[in-house]
Design a protein around this motif. Structure first.
Motif, mmCIF file in Angstrom:
data_model
loop_
_atom_site.group_PDB
_atom_site.id
_atom_site.type_symbol
_atom_site.label_atom_id
_atom_site.label_comp_id
_atom_site.label_asym_id
_atom_site.label_seq_id
_atom_site.Cartn_x
_atom_site.Cartn_y
_atom_site.Cartn_z
ATOM 1 N N TYR A 25 37.493 38.938 79.582
ATOM 2 C CA TYR A 25 38.432 37.852 79.300
ATOM 3 C C TYR A 25 39.692 38.391 78.619
ATOM 4 C CZ TYR A 25 35.563 33.708 80.418
ATOM 5 O OH TYR A 25 34.855 32.726 81.061
ATOM 6 N N GLU A 26 39.596 39.581 78.029
ATOM 7 C CA GLU A 26 40.763 40.243 77.459
ATOM 8 C C GLU A 26 41.844 40.452 78.514
ATOM 9 O OE1 GLU A 26 41.873 44.704 75.678
ATOM 10 O OE2 GLU A 26 39.778 44.131 76.015
ATOM 11 N N TYR A 27 41.434 40.486 79.778
ATOM 12 C CA TYR A 27 42.365 40.702 80.880
ATOM 13 C C TYR A 27 42.621 39.431 81.693
ATOM 14 C CZ TYR A 27 41.485 45.604 79.876
ATOM 15 O OH TYR A 27 41.387 46.817 79.238
ATOM 16 N N THR A 28 41.668 38.507 81.714
ATOM 17 C CA THR A 28 41.779 37.353 82.614
ATOM 18 C C THR A 28 41.892 36.010 81.918
ATOM 19 O OG1 THR A 28 39.400 36.924 82.777
ATOM 20 C CG2 THR A 28 40.323 38.605 84.255
ATOM 21 N N GLY A 29 41.462 35.913 80.662
ATOM 22 C CA GLY A 29 41.357 34.602 80.043
ATOM 23 C C GLY A 29 40.256 33.786 80.715
ATOM 24 N N LEU A 69 30.388 45.819 78.717
ATOM 25 C CA LEU A 69 29.754 46.722 77.759
ATOM 26 C C LEU A 69 30.577 47.993 77.568
ATOM 27 C CD1 LEU A 69 26.017 46.326 78.877
ATOM 28 C CD2 LEU A 69 27.186 45.217 76.954
ATOM 29 N N GLN A 70 31.297 48.383 78.621
ATOM 30 C CA GLN A 70 32.112 49.591 78.543
ATOM 31 C C GLN A 70 33.368 49.378 77.709
ATOM 32 O OE1 GLN A 70 31.066 52.485 79.854
ATOM 33 N NE2 GLN A 70 32.834 53.592 79.028
ATOM 34 N N ILE A 71 33.982 48.206 77.830
ATOM 35 C CA ILE A 71 35.242 47.956 77.124
ATOM 36 C C ILE A 71 35.023 47.263 75.785
ATOM 37 C CG2 ILE A 71 36.499 47.806 79.304
ATOM 38 C CD1 ILE A 71 36.626 44.786 78.941
ATOM 39 N N LEU A 72 33.763 47.012 75.415
ATOM 40 C CA LEU A 72 33.458 46.378 74.142
ATOM 41 C C LEU A 72 34.096 47.184 73.014
ATOM 42 C CD1 LEU A 72 31.664 43.881 73.363
ATOM 43 C CD2 LEU A 72 29.888 45.531 72.749
ATOM 44 N N PRO A 73 35.014 46.593 72.269
ATOM 45 C CA PRO A 73 35.704 47.362 71.219
ATOM 46 C C PRO A 73 34.731 47.885 70.177
ATOM 47 C CG PRO A 73 36.781 45.250 71.607
ATOM 48 C CD PRO A 73 35.479 45.204 72.330
ATOM 49 N N GLU A 74 34.975 49.086 69.725
ATOM 50 C CA GLU A 74 34.156 49.643 68.656
ATOM 51 C C GLU A 74 34.535 48.983 67.334
ATOM 52 O OE1 GLU A 74 34.552 53.842 68.511
ATOM 53 O OE2 GLU A 74 33.795 54.168 70.549
ATOM 54 N N VAL A 109 47.293 38.590 76.448
ATOM 55 C CA VAL A 109 48.389 38.154 75.579
ATOM 56 C C VAL A 109 49.731 38.396 76.267
ATOM 57 C CG1 VAL A 109 49.625 38.665 73.432
ATOM 58 C CG2 VAL A 109 47.141 38.421 73.406
ATOM 59 N N LEU A 110 49.862 39.527 76.938
ATOM 60 C CA LEU A 110 51.122 39.874 77.594
ATOM 61 C C LEU A 110 51.406 39.014 78.819
ATOM 62 C CD1 LEU A 110 50.917 43.776 77.377
ATOM 63 C CD2 LEU A 110 52.517 42.294 76.138
ATOM 64 N N TYR A 111 50.364 38.706 79.594
ATOM 65 C CA TYR A 111 50.601 38.072 80.904
ATOM 66 C C TYR A 111 50.012 36.674 81.033
ATOM 67 C CZ TYR A 111 52.055 42.795 82.001
ATOM 68 O OH TYR A 111 52.705 44.011 81.985
ATOM 69 N N GLY A 112 49.239 36.240 80.071
ATOM 70 C CA GLY A 112 48.781 34.860 80.057
ATOM 71 C C GLY A 112 47.932 34.465 81.245
ATOM 72 N N ASP A 113 48.090 33.201 81.674
ATOM 73 C CA ASP A 113 47.257 32.631 82.741
ATOM 74 C C ASP A 113 47.799 32.963 84.129
ATOM 75 O OD1 ASP A 113 45.290 31.455 81.133
ATOM 76 O OD2 ASP A 113 46.521 29.680 80.768
#
Length: 532
Positions: free
Chosen positions: A153-157, A206-211, A497-501
């Motif tokens: 969702y960090e990329y798609t919302g 799981l790969q992009i889960l922030p540390e 955040v940069l590109y929204g919906d």
């Protein structure tokens, strides 16, 4: 049940199954996986019965069950509003399906289903942005229970979640149809594609889960939950008592490291002019408390007014008997010793309760009778960030209903917000799924923006949510107290955040193209029939 028996299921049964699947899969249940197959019964009904079948009545029943089963709790706040929300939202949700029914007259099943998906996404986008917006049941919200697996969702919302749900439903539908046609190879292709897509997205999450970053630069934040019954707010406690409770809870839970305190929506309820807050007698204990702790910043919900003189400066301005125009605000305020108050006025207002669109103003007396607002609240033109230069803690003051608007929340982050503060009063709904759903949606804002969320809810559930969308602290329903957390701030901007919906916007363009082609085919068909 064998596949062929789908043919013998009554349309009513398939319609009810869809409605129950959508309802039982909605937060806060553990049956979210049901969303991935919820539309399949209706798709099968359309496939089995053909183009002449009166499909819309069964679609309407499914959507009515879904809306009623997931938002019935609105009744606790306003019976009229609950009925209006369910009926209107059900009707609006039928529009994408109506478009699907129309498309089937001129396009193949595959193309019509693609049109249905983009029509639905377009509906969700419009429902997020128009004057009677009620996006509570945006499909992508339904995946909020499994925040660990939707880090993308960090990329798609939420639009990415809605799109995924539709894709999986269509793949499962075509798998079933292929099995019915004894085409096991094709069924394996569709079923395997659905499994692969879900598995791949979980793996990506799981790969992009922030540390969890260990950093020396943290800020201690306290969120207060006063637990004041909104229906007995001034009967059980005086305004002074309410202020004293908030101050005492704050004083009890802060220490020398506390940088920020957050109080819930309308916590400061002695409605006054914005330029008179510092002189208001009820608020003197607050300013005395802040004077004793000069490094402390307070962010609170507040009810205020603003005068404009003899000119109606805004569309929502009201007029006093003396001819003075003013606005009323459901607002947030930032207070710190030796600084002037900074205000943000809630901009995403609840239709019928806090605002009425111009085309419904004739119904203002009805809405007022059932607890709504006739004049409507004023709003801020843009998202305002409360900035504390001493701590570099830049707070997004998000008031209640605003927290379900993903793209709107990104405006705070693009304006410099390093954390999200949600101030809400969910006590109007009682101890129902409503306040739990609202909390669950807050996890999506954390993922989309990669910001900590500090949530102060009057009657609960207050919480701290980390940038992974995980609730790390919470104070339950109907409890009085406070939470304290050292949180790190983030200044980077996520893709969303940069590109929204952008997914919604692309879908809207495709939907418009479908409509153009539909009318072209329809007119061509009519001309052909005349010539023959």
């Amino acid at each position: 049940m064998t596949i062929n028996k789908w043919d013998h299921l009554q349309p009513l049964t398939l319609s009810i199954i869809t409605g129950l699947c959508l309802t039982s899969a909605w937060p806060s249940t553990a049956l979210t996986i049901g969303l991935l197959v919820a539309w399949v019964p209706l798709l099968l009904l359309a496939h089995i019965k053909g183009k002449s079948f009166p499909l819309l009545r069964y679609i309407a029943l499914s959507l009515l069950i879904w809306n009623t089963g997931t938002t019935w709790w609105l009744w606790n706040s306003t019976g009229f509003g609950a009925i209006a929300a369910v009926v209107i939202n059900t009707t609006l949700m039928c529009i994408p399906w109506w478009g699907f029914v129309k498309m089937r007259n001129y396009f193949s099943e595959w193309v019509s289903q693609l049109a249905l998906v983009v029509f639905w996404l377009t509906f969700e986008y419009i429902h997020l942005n128009w004057s009677i917006s009620w996006p509570w049941l945006t499909l992508g919200n339904g995946l909020s229970s499994f925040s660990q697996y939707i880090q993308w969702y960090e990329y798609t919302g939420v639009a990415g979640g809605s799109l995924l749900i539709w894709i999986i439903n269509l793949l499962v539908f075509h798998c079933i149809v292929s099995l019915k046609q004894t085409n096991r190879t094709r069924a394996f292709y569709f079923g395997g594609s659905a499994f692969f897509l879900v598995t791949a997205l979980i793996g990506i999450s799981l790969q992009i889960l922030p540390e969890e970053k260990v950093t020396d630069k943290t800020n201690q934040v306290v969120v207060v939950q006063p637990n004041i019954d909104p229906y007995q707010k001034f009967e059980s406690l005086t305004t002074a008592d309410q202020v004293n409770r908030l101050v005492q809870l704050s004083a009890k839970n802060i220490d020398s490291n506390t940088a920020l305190i957050i109080w819930p929506e309308t916590a400061m309820s002695a409605a006054d002019w914005q330029d008179n807050i510092k002189g208001n007698q009820y608020y003197q204990p607050i300013f005395q408390f802040l004077a004793a702790h000069p490094n402390l910043q307070l962010t609170s919900g507040i009810e205020t007014f603003k005068q404009y003189g003899t000119t109606a400066a805004t569309k929502t301005a009201r007029k006093t008997n003396e001819g003075i125009y003013y606005d009323a605000f459901n607002a947030a305020v930032s207070l710190k010793v030796n600084q002037e108050p900074v205000y943000y006025n809630k901009s995403k207002l609840v239709p019928g309760v806090e605002t009425l669109p111009s085309f419904l103003r004739f119904m203002a007396p009805v809405f007022e009778q059932f607890g709504g607002s006739t004049g409507g609240y004023g709003t801020s033109d843009t998202a305002v960030v409360f900035k504390d230069s001493a701590t570099q803690l830049f707070t997004a003051p998000i008031i209640c209903y605003e927290s379900i608007y993903g793209e709107y929340v990104t405006n705070y982050v693009k304006s410099g917000a390093t954390m999200l503060a949600i101030m809400t009063n969910d006590g109007w709904w009682g101890n129902t799924p409503g306040h739990k759903q609202h909390l669950s949606y807050a996890k999506l804002r954390a993922i989309e923006t990669r910001r900590w969320v500090a949530r102060s809810a009057n009657t609960g559930i207050s919480a701290f949510i980390n940038p992974r969308g995980e609730i790390v602290q919470e104070l339950g329903w109907d409890k009085m107290g406070a939470l304290k957390m050292n949180i790190s701030t983030n200044t980077s901007l996520s893709f969303y955040v940069l590109y929204g919906d952008y997914i919604y916007k692309i879908a809207s363009v495709i939907a418009a193209l479908f409509v153009v082609v539909y009318f072209y085919k329809k007119s061509s068909h009519a001309i052909h029939n005349k010539t023959t």
